[in-house]
Design a protein around this motif. Structure first.
Motif, mmCIF file in Angstrom:
data_model
loop_
_atom_site.group_PDB
_atom_site.id
_atom_site.type_symbol
_atom_site.label_atom_id
_atom_site.label_comp_id
_atom_site.label_asym_id
_atom_site.label_seq_id
_atom_site.Cartn_x
_atom_site.Cartn_y
_atom_site.Cartn_z
ATOM 1 N N ASP A 18 0.821 -1.213 0.000
ATOM 2 C CA ASP A 18 0.000 0.000 0.000
ATOM 3 C C ASP A 18 0.851 1.258 0.000
ATOM 4 O OD1 ASP A 18 -2.254 -1.591 -0.001
ATOM 5 O OD2 ASP A 18 -2.502 -1.509 2.178
ATOM 6 N N GLU A 19 1.984 1.226 0.698
ATOM 7 C CA GLU A 19 2.878 2.379 0.757
ATOM 8 C C GLU A 19 3.947 2.330 -0.332
ATOM 9 O OE1 GLU A 19 2.319 0.444 3.478
ATOM 10 O OE2 GLU A 19 1.112 1.751 4.740
ATOM 11 N N LYS A 20 4.016 1.214 -1.065
ATOM 12 C CA LYS A 20 5.049 0.984 -2.090
ATOM 13 C C LYS A 20 6.438 1.156 -1.491
ATOM 14 C CE LYS A 20 2.345 2.157 -6.140
ATOM 15 N NZ LYS A 20 1.983 1.046 -6.839
ATOM 16 N N VAL A 21 6.681 0.416 -0.432
ATOM 17 C CA VAL A 21 7.958 0.463 0.278
ATOM 18 C C VAL A 21 8.407 -0.971 0.561
ATOM 19 C CG1 VAL A 21 9.097 1.143 2.435
ATOM 20 C CG2 VAL A 21 7.462 2.674 1.378
ATOM 21 N N ILE A 22 9.709 -1.191 0.431
ATOM 22 C CA ILE A 22 10.314 -2.454 0.840
ATOM 23 C C ILE A 22 11.392 -2.116 1.854
ATOM 24 C CG2 ILE A 22 11.559 -4.522 0.121
ATOM 25 C CD1 ILE A 22 10.346 -4.133 -2.667
ATOM 26 N N ILE A 23 11.375 -2.788 3.006
ATOM 27 C CA ILE A 23 12.347 -2.522 4.064
ATOM 28 C C ILE A 23 13.204 -3.764 4.275
ATOM 29 C CG2 ILE A 23 12.679 -1.963 6.507
ATOM 30 C CD1 ILE A 23 10.126 -0.299 6.346
ATOM 31 N N TYR A 24 14.519 -3.543 4.294
ATOM 32 C CA TYR A 24 15.488 -4.613 4.509
ATOM 33 C C TYR A 24 16.153 -4.383 5.858
ATOM 34 C CZ TYR A 24 14.930 -4.842 -0.535
ATOM 35 O OH TYR A 24 14.405 -4.926 -1.800
ATOM 36 N N ASP A 25 16.101 -5.387 6.728
ATOM 37 C CA ASP A 25 16.682 -5.301 8.058
ATOM 38 C C ASP A 25 18.080 -5.912 8.017
ATOM 39 O OD1 ASP A 25 17.355 -5.372 10.735
ATOM 40 O OD2 ASP A 25 15.378 -6.074 11.380
ATOM 41 N N LEU A 26 19.097 -5.079 8.202
ATOM 42 C CA LEU A 26 20.482 -5.547 8.127
ATOM 43 C C LEU A 26 20.810 -6.560 9.219
ATOM 44 C CD1 LEU A 26 22.233 -2.179 7.269
ATOM 45 C CD2 LEU A 26 21.788 -4.080 5.722
ATOM 46 N N GLY A 27 20.073 -6.545 10.306
ATOM 47 C CA GLY A 27 20.289 -7.512 11.375
ATOM 48 C C GLY A 27 19.904 -8.933 10.975
ATOM 49 N N GLU A 28 19.116 -9.070 9.915
ATOM 50 C CA GLU A 28 18.681 -10.387 9.448
ATOM 51 C C GLU A 28 19.476 -10.862 8.228
ATOM 52 O OE1 GLU A 28 14.473 -10.310 8.849
ATOM 53 O OE2 GLU A 28 14.082 -9.626 10.885
ATOM 54 N N ALA A 29 20.564 -10.171 7.922
ATOM 55 C CA ALA A 29 21.354 -10.517 6.735
ATOM 56 C C ALA A 29 22.072 -11.845 6.914
ATOM 57 C CB ALA A 29 22.372 -9.418 6.457
ATOM 58 N N GLU A 30 22.088 -12.629 5.836
ATOM 59 C CA GLU A 30 22.853 -13.873 5.813
ATOM 60 C C GLU A 30 24.207 -13.567 5.180
ATOM 61 O OE1 GLU A 30 20.923 -17.171 3.935
ATOM 62 O OE2 GLU A 30 18.989 -16.623 4.806
ATOM 63 N N GLU A 31 25.276 -13.972 5.851
ATOM 64 C CA GLU A 31 26.625 -13.733 5.347
ATOM 65 C C GLU A 31 27.087 -14.913 4.509
ATOM 66 O OE1 GLU A 31 29.222 -13.072 8.637
ATOM 67 O OE2 GLU A 31 28.385 -11.107 9.078
ATOM 68 N N THR A 32 27.743 -14.602 3.392
ATOM 69 C CA THR A 32 28.352 -15.615 2.548
ATOM 70 C C THR A 32 29.754 -15.136 2.203
ATOM 71 O OG1 THR A 32 26.195 -16.057 1.553
ATOM 72 C CG2 THR A 32 28.118 -16.930 0.398
ATOM 73 N N ILE A 33 30.712 -16.036 2.239
ATOM 74 C CA ILE A 33 32.088 -15.677 1.882
ATOM 75 C C ILE A 33 32.206 -15.642 0.363
ATOM 76 C CG2 ILE A 33 34.498 -16.433 1.946
ATOM 77 C CD1 ILE A 33 33.888 -17.654 4.693
ATOM 78 N N ILE A 34 32.791 -14.567 -0.148
ATOM 79 C CA ILE A 34 33.037 -14.458 -1.579
ATOM 80 C C ILE A 34 34.397 -15.079 -1.864
ATOM 81 C CG2 ILE A 34 33.379 -12.903 -3.538
ATOM 82 C CD1 ILE A 34 31.587 -10.880 -2.105
ATOM 83 N N LYS A 35 34.386 -16.111 -2.669
ATOM 84 C CA LYS A 35 35.635 -16.786 -2.995
ATOM 85 C C LYS A 35 36.380 -15.984 -4.044
ATOM 86 C CE LYS A 35 33.802 -21.282 -1.894
ATOM 87 N NZ LYS A 35 33.373 -22.579 -2.370
ATOM 88 N N PRO A 36 37.731 -15.880 -3.908
ATOM 89 C CA PRO A 36 38.511 -15.152 -4.903
ATOM 90 C C PRO A 36 38.395 -15.829 -6.271
ATOM 91 C CG PRO A 36 39.868 -15.798 -3.022
ATOM 92 C CD PRO A 36 38.533 -16.419 -2.846
ATOM 93 N N ARG A 37 38.357 -15.012 -7.307
ATOM 94 C CA ARG A 37 38.292 -15.528 -8.673
ATOM 95 C C ARG A 37 39.608 -15.278 -9.380
ATOM 96 N NH1 ARG A 37 32.395 -14.106 -11.097
ATOM 97 N NH2 ARG A 37 31.205 -15.126 -9.467
ATOM 98 N N GLY A 38 39.774 -15.949 -10.477
ATOM 99 C CA GLY A 38 40.972 -15.743 -11.288
ATOM 100 C C GLY A 38 42.039 -16.762 -10.964
ATOM 101 N N ARG A 39 43.195 -16.542 -11.532
ATOM 102 C CA ARG A 39 44.315 -17.454 -11.332
ATOM 103 C C ARG A 39 44.873 -17.360 -9.930
ATOM 104 N NH1 ARG A 39 48.286 -17.013 -16.506
ATOM 105 N NH2 ARG A 39 46.922 -18.115 -17.938
ATOM 106 N N LYS A 40 45.336 -18.479 -9.470
ATOM 107 C CA LYS A 40 46.025 -18.492 -8.176
ATOM 108 C C LYS A 40 47.453 -18.064 -8.422
ATOM 109 C CE LYS A 40 43.199 -22.009 -6.047
ATOM 110 N NZ LYS A 40 43.182 -23.311 -5.377
ATOM 111 N N ARG A 41 47.949 -17.212 -7.560
ATOM 112 C CA ARG A 41 49.318 -16.729 -7.693
ATOM 113 C C ARG A 41 50.302 -17.800 -7.211
ATOM 114 N NH1 ARG A 41 48.419 -10.746 -5.238
ATOM 115 N NH2 ARG A 41 47.051 -10.021 -6.896
ATOM 116 N N LYS A 42 51.418 -17.884 -7.912
ATOM 117 C CA LYS A 42 52.466 -18.815 -7.485
ATOM 118 C C LYS A 42 53.160 -18.240 -6.268
ATOM 119 C CE LYS A 42 53.883 -21.200 -11.637
ATOM 120 N NZ LYS A 42 55.028 -21.469 -12.528
ATOM 121 N N GLU A 43 53.376 -19.108 -5.303
ATOM 122 C CA GLU A 43 54.095 -18.665 -4.125
ATOM 123 C C GLU A 43 55.580 -18.907 -4.349
ATOM 124 O OE1 GLU A 43 52.587 -20.047 -0.422
ATOM 125 O OE2 GLU A 43 50.533 -19.999 -1.156
ATOM 126 N N ALA A 44 56.389 -17.948 -3.948
ATOM 127 C CA ALA A 44 57.845 -18.050 -4.173
ATOM 128 C C ALA A 44 58.517 -18.950 -3.184
ATOM 129 C CB ALA A 44 58.469 -16.665 -4.119
#
Length: 142
Positions: A116-142
């Motif tokens: 009715d108010e045309k509003v969507i509310i997102y509560d940051l306290g209810e956020a689900e955390e996901t780890i973002i995995k690094p993309r691209g080539r893996k660097r060679k370790e010396a």
């Protein structure tokens, strides 16, 4: 006893989809359903409530200086809507933690729709955390 005893009508206005907000350090991603739930506006405004740790999304009028483009990407309507406005990313980033122990996080939040108010509310306290995995080539370790 009637033939239709025990049957109930199927409501056509029933909410079938959820509005999902995904927050990363580089963008805010909103599900396609978000646009439909707000009647597909061309512009939206982001509002914040720092005390309650909430973000609100509401349609904006043409010419509104805080209105953000809210159209589907050129590839089509099957893709989510991306918001990369620096001021919005900075403000939302200041309200969240997008890094933990040196790894980048992605937050996913299901919004509460007020049609009715045309509003969507997102509560940051209810956020689900996901780890973002690094993309691209893996660097060679010396």
């Amino acid at each position: 006893m009637s033939l239709l005893d025990g049957f109930k009508e199927i409501p056509l206005k029933e909410k079938l989809e959820d509005s999902i907000l995904t927050i990363t350090s580089k963008s805010l991603k909103l599900s396609r359903a978000t646009a439909r739930l707000l009647d597909t506006p061309g512009l939206v405004k982001f509002l914040t409530n720092e005390k309650k740790m909430q973000i609100a999304l509401t349609p904006a009028k043409i010419g509104d200086e805080n209105g953000v483009d809210f159209t589907f990407p050129p590839e089509g309507r099957e893709k989510p809507i991306l918001v990369k406005e620096p001021a919005i990313l900075k403000k939302v980033g200041s309200m969240t933690t997008l890094e933990k122990n040196g790894t980048n996080l992605m937050l996913t939040i299901k919004g509460v729709v007020y049609p009715d108010e045309k509003v969507i509310i997102y509560d940051l306290g209810e956020a689900e955390e996901t780890i973002i995995k690094p993309r691209g080539r893996k660097r060679k370790e010396a």
